[in-house]
Motif scaffolding. Structure first.
Motif, mmCIF file in Angstrom:
data_model
loop_
_atom_site.group_PDB
_atom_site.id
_atom_site.type_symbol
_atom_site.label_atom_id
_atom_site.label_comp_id
_atom_site.label_asym_id
_atom_site.label_seq_id
_atom_site.Cartn_x
_atom_site.Cartn_y
_atom_site.Cartn_z
ATOM 1 N N PRO A 136 0.800 -1.228 0.000
ATOM 2 C CA PRO A 136 0.000 0.000 0.000
ATOM 3 C C PRO A 136 0.830 1.275 0.000
ATOM 4 O O PRO A 136 0.383 2.306 -0.498
ATOM 5 N N CYS A 137 2.056 1.204 0.554
ATOM 6 C CA CYS A 137 2.875 2.406 0.658
ATOM 7 C C CYS A 137 4.335 2.009 0.825
ATOM 8 O O CYS A 137 4.643 0.853 1.131
ATOM 9 N N PHE A 138 5.231 2.977 0.663
ATOM 10 C CA PHE A 138 6.653 2.661 0.735
ATOM 11 C C PHE A 138 7.104 2.179 2.113
ATOM 12 O O PHE A 138 7.937 1.267 2.199
ATOM 13 N N PRO A 139 6.603 2.760 3.229
ATOM 14 C CA PRO A 139 7.025 2.233 4.538
ATOM 15 C C PRO A 139 6.695 0.751 4.730
ATOM 16 O O PRO A 139 7.308 0.083 5.560
ATOM 17 N N MET A 140 5.731 0.236 3.960
ATOM 18 C CA MET A 140 5.347 -1.174 4.058
ATOM 19 C C MET A 140 6.034 -2.037 3.001
ATOM 20 O O MET A 140 5.614 -3.166 2.735
ATOM 21 N N TYR A 141 7.092 -1.509 2.400
ATOM 22 C CA TYR A 141 7.773 -2.232 1.326
ATOM 23 C C TYR A 141 8.234 -3.613 1.778
ATOM 24 O O TYR A 141 8.175 -4.585 1.027
ATOM 25 N N SER A 142 8.708 -3.722 3.012
ATOM 26 C CA SER A 142 9.234 -5.001 3.500
ATOM 27 C C SER A 142 8.197 -5.836 4.252
ATOM 28 O O SER A 142 8.538 -6.887 4.808
ATOM 29 N N ALA A 143 6.961 -5.390 4.301
ATOM 30 C CA ALA A 143 5.921 -6.152 5.004
ATOM 31 C C ALA A 143 5.687 -7.497 4.317
ATOM 32 O O ALA A 143 5.819 -7.623 3.100
ATOM 33 N N THR A 144 5.333 -8.498 5.100
ATOM 34 C CA THR A 144 5.139 -9.850 4.561
ATOM 35 C C THR A 144 3.689 -10.137 4.211
ATOM 36 O O THR A 144 3.388 -11.200 3.646
ATOM 37 N N HIS A 145 2.773 -9.234 4.515
ATOM 38 C CA HIS A 145 1.362 -9.452 4.180
ATOM 39 C C HIS A 145 1.201 -9.548 2.663
ATOM 40 O O HIS A 145 1.860 -8.835 1.912
ATOM 41 N N ASP A 146 0.327 -10.424 2.216
ATOM 42 C CA ASP A 146 0.106 -10.640 0.782
ATOM 43 C C ASP A 146 -0.962 -9.673 0.275
ATOM 44 O O ASP A 146 -2.158 -9.871 0.494
ATOM 45 N N TRP A 147 -0.510 -8.628 -0.429
ATOM 46 C CA TRP A 147 -1.440 -7.686 -1.050
ATOM 47 C C TRP A 147 -1.572 -7.957 -2.551
ATOM 48 O O TRP A 147 -2.084 -7.139 -3.308
ATOM 49 N N GLY A 148 -1.083 -9.099 -2.999
ATOM 50 C CA GLY A 148 -1.244 -9.488 -4.391
ATOM 51 C C GLY A 148 -0.148 -8.982 -5.298
ATOM 52 O O GLY A 148 0.919 -8.530 -4.865
ATOM 53 N N THR A 149 -0.421 -9.046 -6.589
ATOM 54 C CA THR A 149 0.531 -8.645 -7.622
ATOM 55 C C THR A 149 -0.154 -7.696 -8.592
ATOM 56 O O THR A 149 -1.353 -7.421 -8.477
#
Length: 248
Positions: free
Chosen positions: A176-189
């Protein structure tokens, strides 16, 4: 630095709407590599071709401990070239970043000793817009809220990350945003997005307390239904004879 004239022309032919150039200093320095001087020929070409292709150009400037004079100078350069600016407060990573090697003794991070200087800088920038007509994306309220951000007190705001903005990682996955770049949640492709408003709303209850994204802050302003209706009524009272308001 890869935005050479042939790349600029290809992007222009493709119909790009806006080029947001990230620059934090005028001259190339050890801790401020996003400098304008090394790309000045490309920048001038970019500006000169905007009327041909119809795109707009703006500077994206990160306010750091060691670049406050540069912020003022870059603002003047942008004004001289007729382009807009937007501003951010330099922040440490919101999430744990194992690969990030610059957390300790980072000379760009703001300290309590810098707060009054940043306050003065933000007031200076806001006055430039109001009194001299400088083109700036940040609202006055956003600049005031940035003062609270660096003091760890972010006022409530409605982030639009994952709704009207997103990040495409280099492998094609989404965040959703750059701070979440390394998040492991699956937001799809790119081919199969999986953003869910309920999940995003729950996440933002916490992360929006520590973030004040200029992009999503402006999107929140633009997607505020009450504000849009109020603005429309104001224009109706003037017979829709051209906009009589600007972002405040």
């Amino acid at each position: 630095r890869l935005m050479k004239p042939d790349v600029i022309d290809r992007l222009g032919d493709a119909g790009i709407a806006t080029v947001n150039v990230a620059v934090d200093s005028v001259k190339d320095r050890k801790y401020l590599p996003k400098a304008l001087e090394p790309i000045m020929p490309y920048f001038k070409y970019l500006v000169s071709r905007q009327h041909h292709y119809g795109y707009t150009v703006m500077f994206n400037i990160n306010i750091c401990r060691n670049n406050m004079d540069d912020v003022r100078e870059l603002t003047e350069i942008a004004h001289d070239h007729g382009i807009a600016t937007d501003y951010h407060i330099n922040e440490s990573p919101m999430m744990e970043q194992d690969h990030f090697k610059h957390l300790d003794e980072n000379v760009t991070y703001l300290t309590p000793d810098d707060y009054s200087k940043v306050d003065d800088l933000l007031d200076y920038l806001d006055a430039k817009r109001h009194n001299e007509g400088y083109k700036m994306v940040n609202q006055s309220k956003h600049m005031q809220d940035m003062k609270q951000l660096m003091r760890g007190e972010v006022p409530p705001w409605k982030c639009r990350a994952g709704q009207n903005s997103l990040i495409i990682r280099t492998d094609g996955t989404l965040a959703p945003c750059f701070p979440m770049y390394s998040a492991t949640h699956d937001w799809g492709t790119v081919e199969n997005p999986k953003f869910e408003h309920a999940q995003l709303d729950e996440m933002k209850k916490e992360c929006s307390k520590h973030c004040l994204s200029t992009c999503n802050y402006i999107l929140a302003y633009c997607y505020d239904t009450k504000r849009v209706l109020k603005w429309t009524l104001k224009q109706a009272m003037h017979g829709f004879k051209g906009s009589s308001d600007t972002i405040q």
